[in-house]
Design a protein around this motif. Sequence first.
Motif, PDB file in Angstrom:
ATOM      1  N   ILE A 149       0.843  -1.197   0.000  1.00 10.64           N
ATOM      2  CA  ILE A 149       0.000   0.000   0.000  1.00 10.64           C
ATOM      3  C   ILE A 149       0.879   1.249   0.000  1.00 10.64           C
ATOM      4  O   ILE A 149       2.066   1.201   0.342  1.00 10.64           O
ATOM      5  N   TYR A 150       0.265   2.380  -0.387  1.00 13.15           N
ATOM      6  CA  TYR A 150       0.926   3.677  -0.325  1.00 13.15           C
ATOM      7  C   TYR A 150       0.432   4.441   0.900  1.00 13.15           C
ATOM      8  O   TYR A 150      -0.654   4.174   1.410  1.00 13.15           O
ATOM      9  N   PRO A 151       1.208   5.405   1.378  1.00 11.23           N
ATOM     10  CA  PRO A 151       0.743   6.226   2.506  1.00 11.23           C
ATOM     11  C   PRO A 151      -0.534   6.977   2.133  1.00 11.23           C
ATOM     12  O   PRO A 151      -0.789   7.241   0.948  1.00 11.23           O
ATOM     13  N   PRO A 152      -1.359   7.343   3.108  1.00 17.22           N
ATOM     14  CA  PRO A 152      -2.627   8.033   2.827  1.00 17.22           C
ATOM     15  C   PRO A 152      -2.455   9.323   2.029  1.00 17.22           C
ATOM     16  O   PRO A 152      -3.347   9.699   1.260  1.00 17.22           O
ATOM     17  N   THR A 153      -1.327  10.014   2.210  1.00 14.44           N
ATOM     18  CA  THR A 153      -1.124  11.287   1.519  1.00 14.44           C
ATOM     19  C   THR A 153      -0.433  11.144   0.163  1.00 14.44           C
ATOM     20  O   THR A 153      -0.161  12.137  -0.502  1.00 14.44           O
ATOM     21  N   SER A 154      -0.160   9.914  -0.260  1.00 13.53           N
ATOM     22  CA  SER A 154       0.542   9.700  -1.522  1.00 13.53           C
ATOM     23  C   SER A 154      -0.347  10.043  -2.715  1.00 13.53           C
ATOM     24  O   SER A 154      -1.554   9.767  -2.720  1.00 13.53           O
ATOM     25  N   PRO A 157      -1.719   6.609  -5.996  1.00  9.16           N
ATOM     26  CA  PRO A 157      -2.980   5.960  -6.403  1.00  9.16           C
ATOM     27  C   PRO A 157      -3.763   6.784  -7.429  1.00  9.16           C
ATOM     28  O   PRO A 157      -4.338   6.237  -8.374  1.00  9.16           O
ATOM     29  N   ARG A 158      -3.784   8.109  -7.254  1.00  5.46           N
ATOM     30  CA  ARG A 158      -4.495   8.966  -8.211  1.00  5.46           C
ATOM     31  C   ARG A 158      -3.780   8.988  -9.568  1.00  5.46           C
ATOM     32  O   ARG A 158      -4.421   8.951 -10.622  1.00  5.46           O
ATOM     33  N   GLY A 194      -4.778   1.349  -6.139  1.00  7.05           N
ATOM     34  CA  GLY A 194      -3.648   0.843  -5.385  1.00  7.05           C
ATOM     35  C   GLY A 194      -2.927  -0.221  -6.187  1.00  7.05           C
ATOM     36  O   GLY A 194      -3.267  -0.507  -7.339  1.00  7.05           O
ATOM     37  N   ILE A 271       4.019  -0.766   3.645  1.00  5.60           N
ATOM     38  CA  ILE A 271       3.918   0.598   3.131  1.00  5.60           C
ATOM     39  C   ILE A 271       5.076   0.899   2.186  1.00  5.60           C
ATOM     40  O   ILE A 271       6.246   0.754   2.546  1.00  5.60           O
ATOM     41  N   GLU A 273       6.792   3.841   0.657  1.00  2.00           N
ATOM     42  CA  GLU A 273       6.834   5.278   0.922  1.00  2.00           C
ATOM     43  C   GLU A 273       7.162   6.071  -0.338  1.00  2.00           C
ATOM     44  O   GLU A 273       8.265   6.570  -0.522  1.00  2.00           O
ATOM     45  N   TYR A 275       5.432   9.228  -2.444  1.00  2.00           N
ATOM     46  CA  TYR A 275       4.388  10.233  -2.300  1.00  2.00           C
ATOM     47  C   TYR A 275       4.031  10.915  -3.621  1.00  2.00           C
ATOM     48  O   TYR A 275       2.881  11.287  -3.830  1.00  2.00           O
TER      49      TYR A 275
END
Length: 299
Positions: A149-154, A157-158, A194, A271, A273, A275
Amino acid sequence: MDDTFLQDEGPSFDRATLEIKNDNSEELNSQAVKDSKPNNSKAKPGISVPGIPYVRLDCHTFFSDRNEVVEKAFADCQRDLLSSTEEDEFVGSWLLTEISIWDTEKERLILLTKNSLYAIKYDLISLKILEYKKVYLAVIDTLIAGELIYPPTSLLPRLNGLAEGVSSLIHSVIRQEWSSFTSLSSTAQFEPRGRNMFGLRLMWNKGQPLSMDKKWNPFARNIPWMTFTNHPLFWHKGSDSDKMKYDVNALHLALQDLLSVSCEKLENPIIIENYVGIGSLVHNRTGLGFFKIRGKVSF
């Protein structure tokens, strides 16, 4: 004293020492769709990951898809790297994807013995070892298995969703699939995505965070962990026997029996990391870390 031999990004950490060696379908099989989760009866459902991350991949562009190429690579690496003594018994071999600290995917041959793990960059075109890293299992203090997974603020995914949406539109136009063009034009095709992949991370940092000079240095090589996931061909092979050599879950199960009782074995999300990572996005979507046919050239 425990030794760790590293090539590429490999670490030399505490008890570890460092040695660097340099030698000069597009359509999926229906069974592969069913087997998108790591397929092993011993695997726990809590660490299964749904999804098919390589839907439009042409597996025939990979040199590793050619008959007996991977088997020859395994044989060459065992002959050149493994000791002939019985003290380090051979356990298994796999062709996997290693994910660097900068989130770049790289094709790696993995050899596992009772005492060591080798991650090998092998030229599948000229059939020779380019570099390798060797880690003694005794120095590994943490084994993590779970979804990547990527960090929530990365933003990744977008960006992945945007890239996948554009790729789908272009693909439909080229194939003149006008009936599906309208559906692909919907915003749902551009939603954040993701990795949808199961991964494995081996760590020997004794719980210490990575120093800033290593974390943000693209040339840093002594990173005290390695992260692996399935090779892309895992999703394009029909039988379980064909899938096995591309399956990171098989390596996970083998390591559980070999690592010391003091090694902490966790089942948590891993994770990555990253961003922003425009560079890694381009690198991974073009498969630059794999030996492939690329038009009139191959590398």
